[in-house]
Enzyme design. Structure first.
Site, mmCIF file in Angstrom:
data_model
loop_
_atom_site.group_PDB
_atom_site.id
_atom_site.type_symbol
_atom_site.label_atom_id
_atom_site.label_comp_id
_atom_site.label_asym_id
_atom_site.label_seq_id
_atom_site.Cartn_x
_atom_site.Cartn_y
_atom_site.Cartn_z
ATOM 1 N N SER A 72 0.795 -1.235 0.000
ATOM 2 C CA SER A 72 0.000 0.000 0.000
ATOM 3 C C SER A 72 0.823 1.279 0.000
ATOM 4 O O SER A 72 0.267 2.352 -0.191
ATOM 5 C CB SER A 72 -0.955 0.009 1.193
ATOM 6 O OG SER A 72 -2.019 -0.900 0.981
ATOM 7 N N LYS B 141 0.308 3.284 -3.036
ATOM 8 C CA LYS B 141 -0.869 4.130 -3.218
ATOM 9 C C LYS B 141 -0.530 5.606 -3.277
ATOM 10 O O LYS B 141 -1.216 6.385 -3.953
ATOM 11 C CB LYS B 141 -1.873 3.861 -2.093
ATOM 12 C CG LYS B 141 -2.456 2.455 -2.103
ATOM 13 C CD LYS B 141 -3.298 2.181 -0.862
ATOM 14 C CE LYS B 141 -3.824 0.760 -0.857
ATOM 15 N NZ LYS B 141 -4.557 0.428 0.388
ATOM 16 N N TYR C 45 -4.444 -2.834 -10.099
ATOM 17 C CA TYR C 45 -4.242 -2.553 -8.680
ATOM 18 C C TYR C 45 -3.346 -3.608 -8.025
ATOM 19 O O TYR C 45 -2.419 -3.283 -7.267
ATOM 20 C CB TYR C 45 -5.597 -2.480 -7.982
ATOM 21 C CG TYR C 45 -5.524 -2.343 -6.486
ATOM 22 C CD1 TYR C 45 -5.139 -1.137 -5.894
ATOM 23 C CD2 TYR C 45 -5.840 -3.408 -5.655
ATOM 24 C CE1 TYR C 45 -5.070 -1.007 -4.517
ATOM 25 C CE2 TYR C 45 -5.774 -3.284 -4.277
ATOM 26 C CZ TYR C 45 -5.393 -2.083 -3.713
ATOM 27 O OH TYR C 45 -5.317 -1.958 -2.349
ATOM 28 N N TYR D 1 -4.281 3.944 8.057
ATOM 29 C CA TYR D 1 -5.624 3.383 8.238
ATOM 30 C C TYR D 1 -6.198 3.787 9.596
ATOM 31 O O TYR D 1 -6.087 4.942 9.995
ATOM 32 C CB TYR D 1 -5.592 1.849 8.062
ATOM 33 C CG TYR D 1 -4.811 1.415 6.862
ATOM 34 C CD1 TYR D 1 -5.168 1.847 5.593
ATOM 35 C CD2 TYR D 1 -3.686 0.611 6.986
ATOM 36 C CE1 TYR D 1 -4.444 1.463 4.472
ATOM 37 C CE2 TYR D 1 -2.953 0.221 5.866
ATOM 38 C CZ TYR D 1 -3.337 0.657 4.622
ATOM 39 O OH TYR D 1 -2.617 0.281 3.527
ATOM 40 N N VAL E 137 1.286 -3.525 3.975
ATOM 41 C CA VAL E 137 1.289 -4.791 4.701
ATOM 42 C C VAL E 137 2.509 -5.654 4.386
ATOM 43 O O VAL E 137 2.691 -6.711 4.991
ATOM 44 C CB VAL E 137 -0.016 -5.589 4.464
ATOM 45 C CG1 VAL E 137 -1.213 -4.830 4.980
ATOM 46 C CG2 VAL E 137 -0.173 -5.979 3.004
#
Length: 312
Positions: free
Chosen positions: A66, A69, A193, A241, A259
């Site tokens: 992530s 992103k 993705y 998050y 992660v």
């Protein structure tokens, strides 16, 4: 030439991480990540115009997951500008990164571009008028330009592993599509993705790639100052998050986790810092990486809120 005192701090933090007994749990729901040795640890600091300092396993490649992103967000903002915000919000979610709860309550508009649903929308936006190969090529060119390194690539085994097991992401994509917030076929957006998340980099490469968010002399000029400020703001409020508030409290710097155990943090005007330790805490963020960043901030005084004083 005198040794850089920052190197001694990085070596100390690495030694402390090596001695840790509680290391967290690797992301075993992705088969290719389940077999990663949780005993590894790395830290790297890239200051524009100066040599990158490293300690630990900083040359070992890992899946940035992530953390990718934020690079795709920079690409999307470059192509769509503020039109992106009609499809994805800018607020913390307070929910797990793969939660569907808020997406249902808020009619298919994800809270921010760093939770999975928001990142899928961001990737979908970059795909408008492009093939997956073109979108991923643009992402790799951006990351390579940011890092100054042409060797960065996508690990196809990790991408295949995520494609085979990413059922919740498939559900998120179809739910987005049902609300008209996915413009491409779900399989096309998800394939892009999953490959985006499988970008593989070392800790040293990741620190170098984060310099475009630092600003100042010597930093790569890939996005505008205004956009840099906004990406950093989103990293501070949403980058970890439902653990974003805890990271801001403990570290006081914008950061984006993955992660795979990586964290990229930015000290505006000073440095880009990458840490990597594969074991995760209950938020899905690197356990030792978070502790290392907390120690680094305390020992250097690096924080957007000012140096740490006595008390807590």
């Amino acid at each position: 030439m005198a040794a850089d005192p920052l190197q001694a701090i990085l070596d100390e933090i690495t030694a402390e991480a090596r001695d840790a007994t509680e290391r967290g749990k690797v992301a075993d729901y992705i088969p290719e990540l389940a077999c990663i040795d949780p005993g590894q640890f790395a830290i790297a600091v890239a200051r524009p115009g100066q040599p990158t300092l490293t300690a630990g396993d900083a040359g070992v490649p890992f899946s940035i997951q992530s953390v990718s992103k934020l690079f795709m967000l920079a690409l999307a903002l470059g192509r769509l500008g503020d039109r992106l915000w009609s499809r994805v919000g800018r607020e913390p979610s307070g929910q797990a990164f793969d939660s569907m709860l808020l997406l249902e309550l808020e009619k298919g508009r994800p809270r921010n571009p760093f939770i999975n649903a928001g990142a899928i929308v961001t990737t979908d936006a970059v795909l408008e008028g492009a093939t997956p190969r073109e979108a991923l090529g643009a992402l790799l060119r951006f990351i390579r330009a940011a890092a100054g390194d042409e060797a960065i690539h996508i690990n196809d085994r990790v991408a295949a592993s995520e494609t085979a097991t990413g059922h919740r992401n498939v559900a998120l994509a179809h739910y987005l599509r049902s609300h008209g917030n996915l413009r491409n076929p779900p399989e096309m957006t998800l394939g892009t993705y999953f490959h985006q998340c499988a970008v593989e980099m070392s800790c040293a490469q990741l620190a170098d790639a984060g310099r475009f968010l630092v600003g100042g002399a010597g930093a790569p000029r890939l996005v505008s100052k205004a956009r840099t400020r906004r990406i950093n703001a989103l990293m501070m409020t949403c980058g970890h998050y439902d653990g974003s508030g805890d990271y801001a409290f403990r570290v006081g710097l914008p950061g984006k986790s993955g992660v795979g155990g990586g964290i990229l943090s930015v000290v505006p005007g000073v440095a880009s810092v990458a840490v990597w330790s594969p074991g995760l805490n209950h938020y899905g963020n690197s356990r030792l990486g978070t502790e290392a960043m907390e120690r680094l901030a305390a020992r250097t005084g690096w924080s957007v809120f000012g140096p740490e004083g006595k008390g807590g």
